[in-house]
Write a protein that holds these residues in place. Sequence first.
Motif, mmCIF file in Angstrom:
data_model
loop_
_atom_site.group_PDB
_atom_site.id
_atom_site.type_symbol
_atom_site.label_atom_id
_atom_site.label_comp_id
_atom_site.label_asym_id
_atom_site.label_seq_id
_atom_site.Cartn_x
_atom_site.Cartn_y
_atom_site.Cartn_z
ATOM 1 N N ASP A 1 -6.339 67.365 23.481
ATOM 2 C CA ASP A 1 -6.118 67.618 24.901
ATOM 3 C C ASP A 1 -7.257 66.931 25.663
ATOM 4 O OD1 ASP A 1 -5.985 68.742 27.444
ATOM 5 O OD2 ASP A 1 -5.456 70.743 26.695
ATOM 6 N N ILE A 2 -6.941 66.140 26.680
ATOM 7 C CA ILE A 2 -8.028 65.467 27.423
ATOM 8 C C ILE A 2 -8.945 66.480 28.105
ATOM 9 C CG2 ILE A 2 -6.935 63.211 27.795
ATOM 10 C CD1 ILE A 2 -6.251 64.323 30.695
ATOM 11 N N ALA A 3 -8.450 67.708 28.284
ATOM 12 C CA ALA A 3 -9.292 68.732 28.911
ATOM 13 C C ALA A 3 -10.296 69.344 27.929
ATOM 14 C CB ALA A 3 -8.414 69.830 29.510
ATOM 15 N N ASP A 4 -10.183 68.992 26.651
ATOM 16 C CA ASP A 4 -11.136 69.474 25.644
ATOM 17 C C ASP A 4 -12.290 68.460 25.563
ATOM 18 O OD1 ASP A 4 -12.547 70.225 23.393
ATOM 19 O OD2 ASP A 4 -10.783 70.563 22.141
ATOM 20 N N ASN B 1 -4.817 56.177 19.956
ATOM 21 C CA ASN B 1 -3.972 56.933 20.886
ATOM 22 C C ASN B 1 -4.378 58.409 20.835
ATOM 23 O OD1 ASN B 1 -1.873 58.297 22.140
ATOM 24 N ND2 ASN B 1 -0.282 57.598 20.724
ATOM 25 N N ILE B 2 -4.798 58.939 21.989
ATOM 26 C CA ILE B 2 -5.133 60.374 22.079
ATOM 27 C C ILE B 2 -4.046 61.061 22.900
ATOM 28 C CG2 ILE B 2 -6.759 62.062 22.990
ATOM 29 C CD1 ILE B 2 -8.979 60.070 22.695
ATOM 30 N N ASP B 3 -3.370 62.020 22.306
ATOM 31 C CA ASP B 3 -2.271 62.682 23.013
ATOM 32 C C ASP B 3 -2.210 64.146 22.586
ATOM 33 O OD1 ASP B 3 0.561 61.362 24.439
ATOM 34 O OD2 ASP B 3 0.550 63.461 23.800
ATOM 35 N N VAL C 1 -9.147 53.076 23.700
ATOM 36 C CA VAL C 1 -8.521 54.398 23.633
ATOM 37 C C VAL C 1 -7.427 54.423 24.683
ATOM 38 C CG1 VAL C 1 -8.858 56.807 24.312
ATOM 39 C CG2 VAL C 1 -10.438 55.742 22.704
ATOM 40 N N VAL C 2 -6.217 54.795 24.273
ATOM 41 C CA VAL C 2 -5.121 55.022 25.220
ATOM 42 C C VAL C 2 -4.880 56.524 25.246
ATOM 43 C CG1 VAL C 2 -2.647 54.682 25.645
ATOM 44 C CG2 VAL C 2 -4.037 52.766 24.813
ATOM 45 N N THR C 3 -4.964 57.164 26.407
ATOM 46 C CA THR C 3 -4.585 58.585 26.477
ATOM 47 C C THR C 3 -3.117 58.667 26.892
ATOM 48 O OG1 THR C 3 -5.092 58.996 28.814
ATOM 49 C CG2 THR C 3 -6.940 59.162 27.248
ATOM 50 N N GLU D 1 3.478 52.492 13.591
ATOM 51 C CA GLU D 1 2.977 53.515 12.659
ATOM 52 C C GLU D 1 2.526 52.819 11.373
ATOM 53 O OE1 GLU D 1 3.574 56.889 14.211
ATOM 54 O OE2 GLU D 1 1.745 56.749 13.025
ATOM 55 N N GLY D 2 1.317 53.071 10.938
ATOM 56 C CA GLY D 2 0.834 52.439 9.704
ATOM 57 C C GLY D 2 0.223 51.058 9.929
ATOM 58 N N ALA D 3 0.329 50.502 11.140
ATOM 59 C CA ALA D 3 -0.292 49.187 11.409
ATOM 60 C C ALA D 3 -1.809 49.345 11.352
ATOM 61 C CB ALA D 3 0.130 48.674 12.773
ATOM 62 N N PRO D 4 -2.538 48.348 10.815
ATOM 63 C CA PRO D 4 -3.994 48.496 10.686
ATOM 64 C C PRO D 4 -4.696 48.684 12.034
ATOM 65 C CG PRO D 4 -3.241 46.332 9.874
ATOM 66 C CD PRO D 4 -2.027 47.102 10.257
ATOM 67 N N GLY D 5 -4.117 48.173 13.116
ATOM 68 C CA GLY D 5 -4.771 48.268 14.431
ATOM 69 C C GLY D 5 -4.461 49.551 15.182
ATOM 70 N N TYR D 6 -3.733 50.484 14.564
ATOM 71 C CA TYR D 6 -3.295 51.664 15.321
ATOM 72 C C TYR D 6 -3.698 52.969 14.663
ATOM 73 C CZ TYR D 6 -0.316 55.217 17.375
ATOM 74 O OH TYR D 6 0.128 56.366 17.977
ATOM 75 N N ARG D 7 -4.279 53.873 15.479
ATOM 76 C CA ARG D 7 -4.591 55.228 14.993
ATOM 77 C C ARG D 7 -4.159 56.249 16.028
ATOM 78 N NH1 ARG D 7 -10.849 55.224 13.934
ATOM 79 N NH2 ARG D 7 -10.501 57.474 13.849
ATOM 80 N N PHE D 8 -3.914 57.467 15.555
ATOM 81 C CA PHE D 8 -3.515 58.555 16.460
ATOM 82 C C PHE D 8 -4.380 59.788 16.246
ATOM 83 C CE2 PHE D 8 -1.188 62.522 17.147
ATOM 84 C CZ PHE D 8 -0.948 62.391 18.504
ATOM 85 N N MET D 9 -4.780 60.441 17.336
ATOM 86 C CA MET D 9 -5.482 61.733 17.254
ATOM 87 C C MET D 9 -4.816 62.690 18.233
ATOM 88 S SD MET D 9 -8.394 61.780 15.382
ATOM 89 C CE MET D 9 -9.487 62.949 16.139
ATOM 90 N N GLN D 10 -4.434 63.850 17.751
ATOM 91 C CA GLN D 10 -3.907 64.853 18.675
ATOM 92 C C GLN D 10 -5.062 65.555 19.351
ATOM 93 O OE1 GLN D 10 -1.117 67.670 17.030
ATOM 94 N NE2 GLN D 10 -0.700 68.571 19.044
#
Length: 350
Positions: A58-61, A30-32, A4-6, A47-56
């Motif tokens: 807040d780290i404070a949540d 990726n959490i941002d 996980v990358v924040t 974007e679209g690479a099999p090794g990459y995902r994104f979630m929007q």
Amino acid sequence: MRVVVTGGAGFIGSALCRYLVTECGWQVLNIDKLTYAADQRSLAAIEGAPGYRFMQADIADGDKIARILDEFKPDAIMHLAAESHVDRSIDGPGDFIETNIVGTYRLLDAALYYWRGLAPDRQQNFRFLHVSTDEVYGSLGAQGLFDENSRYQPNSPYSASKASSDHLVRAWHHTYGLPVLISNCSNNYGPFQFPEKFIPLMILNAMAGRKLPVYGDGHNIRDWLHVNDHVAALRLIVQHGQVGETYNVGGRNEARNIDIVHQVISHVRDLSPHRTLPKDDALIEFVQDRPGHDRRYAIDATKLENRLGWQAQYDLDRGLRDTVAWYLNHEQWWQPILDRKYQGQRLGVA
Ligand code: NAD
Ligand code: DAU
């Protein structure tokens, strides 16, 4: 490796995601929160690479972060999410306290809960890497370098919030056993940096023939680190660093701000000869100093070099020239930011 990358939609985080997915073949989530500083276009290459995902998120949540960790099951968390601009911290420290301190606390708590639920072998190998700054050490005089034993003396609301987060991370290791690592690095530069920061602001202003605002006498010194060198260091630290330890990251590229400005103008002249720019003295404008402006930062990266075999690949002149060339060729990236988010106005005068 699943990480996980924040803060992966920011300047350094996006470089890290691109590097881990394309060069290392890692699985990255990726959490941002997507604040003003985020730009998903910086991630177009993966974007679209099999090794990459994104979630929007807040780290404070804390609840949401806990659910994400439980579902993704990372081997490591690389924590970069932060409010990062010193001048904005002078204008409004609240967001810096909320994200850098409270957010890091909530993320640590979610990470601890997740880590405690892992099987013993995965627990043993799990890592939490906290990415911090050399600004926690305060300001240097003419001599000396920051090393991992330098005293914490943060001077701005930003650096005080990062220092607090470093202490929380350290405490979560000593008290609860969470396997943490901390890195403290110097000023980064390179492609995709938001133009509120010194180098991209100077490049864009020079390209447009606008004034280049230099704070104070321009003799403040920063130790410049190319973002590609930084992300390579972060990979080594998370994989091979000693749990509980700190690593300083710096490119051994000290320069006075005024010298950077002259170099930037010279590269802009050189790389786009069709532009007719006024003389340097007509472009440069010395403006009111930043309140509490730290005089000099310089990093001793010996520990990282000797123990983990890291070496900076970029010298400042080459890195700066490449960076100027990148901004000259990527108007489609920075023009929408200037149109919608930030017009280059002075921040942080308090
Ligand atoms: P940046 O401002 O470009 O990006 C920060 C990212 O964090 C953005 O994408 C933003 O949306 C995200 N973010 C902010 N608050 C969040 C929250 N509450 N939850 C989730 N995401 C959130 O920053 P950067 O320059 O890429 O710096 C990254 C990290 O490296 C920061 O922790 C910073 O303190 C540290 N650092 C930066 C430098 C530098 O020169 N840029 C030097 C030393 C250390
Ligand atoms: O040292 C690491 C830190 O470097 C990071 O932790 C921060 O996140 C990052 O923003 C950076 O902080 P600085 O305050 O050093 O960076 P900034 O780009 O804001 O300024 C660099 C130097 O240039 C500093 O001495 C102030 C000066 N400056 C900056 C701006 C924006 C100017 O002279 N004029 C300007 O317009």
